[in-house]
Write an enzyme that holds these catalytic residues in place. Sequence first.
Site, PDB file in Angstrom:
ATOM      1  N   ASP A 109      35.524 118.238 124.893  1.00  0.00           N
ATOM      2  CA  ASP A 109      35.232 117.115 124.046  1.00  0.00           C
ATOM      3  C   ASP A 109      34.609 115.976 124.816  1.00  0.00           C
ATOM      4  OD1 ASP A 109      34.780 115.232 121.894  1.00  0.00           O
ATOM      5  OD2 ASP A 109      36.426 115.279 120.831  1.00  0.00           O
ATOM      6  N   ASN A 131      23.393 115.880 124.924  1.00  0.00           N
ATOM      7  CA  ASN A 131      22.938 116.066 123.631  1.00  0.00           C
ATOM      8  C   ASN A 131      23.920 115.866 122.710  1.00  0.00           C
ATOM      9  OD1 ASN A 131      21.083 117.609 121.388  1.00  0.00           O
ATOM     10  ND2 ASN A 131      22.996 118.727 121.514  1.00  0.00           N
ATOM     11  N   TYR A 147      24.965 104.708 114.768  1.00  0.00           N
ATOM     12  CA  TYR A 147      24.525 105.715 115.474  1.00  0.00           C
ATOM     13  C   TYR A 147      23.278 104.804 116.182  1.00  0.00           C
ATOM     14  CZ  TYR A 147      21.430 109.923 116.369  1.00  0.00           C
ATOM     15  OH  TYR A 147      20.829 110.944 116.849  1.00  0.00           O
ATOM     16  N   GLY A 148      22.422 104.144 115.429  1.00  0.00           N
ATOM     17  CA  GLY A 148      21.290 103.640 116.047  1.00  0.00           C
ATOM     18  C   GLY A 148      21.642 102.572 117.213  1.00  0.00           C
ATOM     19  N   ALA A 149      22.769 101.769 117.114  1.00  0.00           N
ATOM     20  CA  ALA A 149      23.084 101.036 118.116  1.00  0.00           C
ATOM     21  C   ALA A 149      23.609 101.686 119.300  1.00  0.00           C
ATOM     22  CB  ALA A 149      24.417 100.256 117.589  1.00  0.00           C
ATOM     23  N   LYS A 155      22.660 104.711 120.527  1.00  0.00           N
ATOM     24  CA  LYS A 155      21.525 105.412 120.882  1.00  0.00           C
ATOM     25  C   LYS A 155      20.577 104.315 121.600  1.00  0.00           C
ATOM     26  CE  LYS A 155      22.048 109.892 119.943  1.00  0.00           C
ATOM     27  NZ  LYS A 155      22.174 110.823 120.911  1.00  0.00           N
TER      28      LYS A 155
END
Length: 240
Positions: free
Chosen positions: A61, A88, A160-162, A164
């Site tokens: 993990d 990924n 998620y956006g922050a 990435k």
Amino acid sequence: MQKNIDVQGLRVVVTGGTSGLGLALVRQLAAKGARVAFVARTAANVERITAETGTEGIVGDVGKKDDIYPIAMQVTASLGGLDVLINNASSLGPVPLAVLADTECEDLEAALVVNLLGAFRLTKALFGALAASAREDCGALVINISSDAAVSAYPGWGAYGASKAALAHLTAIWDAEAESDGIRFVALDPGDMDTPLHALALPDADPSTLKSPDLAAAEIIEKMLDALPARAGLTVGRQA
């Protein structure tokens, strides 16, 4: 246009390799003759994909700090070195998606731990192997899988956006810093895909409007080859 390069023997590791884009990358790279190791959390899935593809499956993990060095050691032991790392594995954070005001701190942390810290820690642990490959063959590569959510402010995708967006900037900085080591760093947005992660985020989305993981994987492999200029003139790659 994809260069005419035989990737036979190219040593590649893919995280999140048992579903979605990661699985498509593992299958296509193995089919093209690359030496592939992949990482995923569930032992049964790792065993199944290992048997199917003949690749090296590693149970681990990337969101757990204590798993990173065992993963890195297994990667280098099984492949005998490393040419390409594809970070990924991803986490949405809150499920179902939530606006930031309703996002728990632990859910934001979960996205950051996998999408940013996991990629950072594994890259750091494998940096020496990548640098050694670069010295031997004049090039090594790290691909960090990003998202349009890294640049566009989509409501509900804050965690998620922050994570990435931070990953994309981390990639750019590391690319500048690692130039002297011969290691390229690129962040690639594969687009909206028909994957389990997307279905988890948007269960009502029409799959027919989404890109297939196989197509996205083929595009990423093409960009991977373009980012390895030292191999651009080769017709036969490293032999296993």
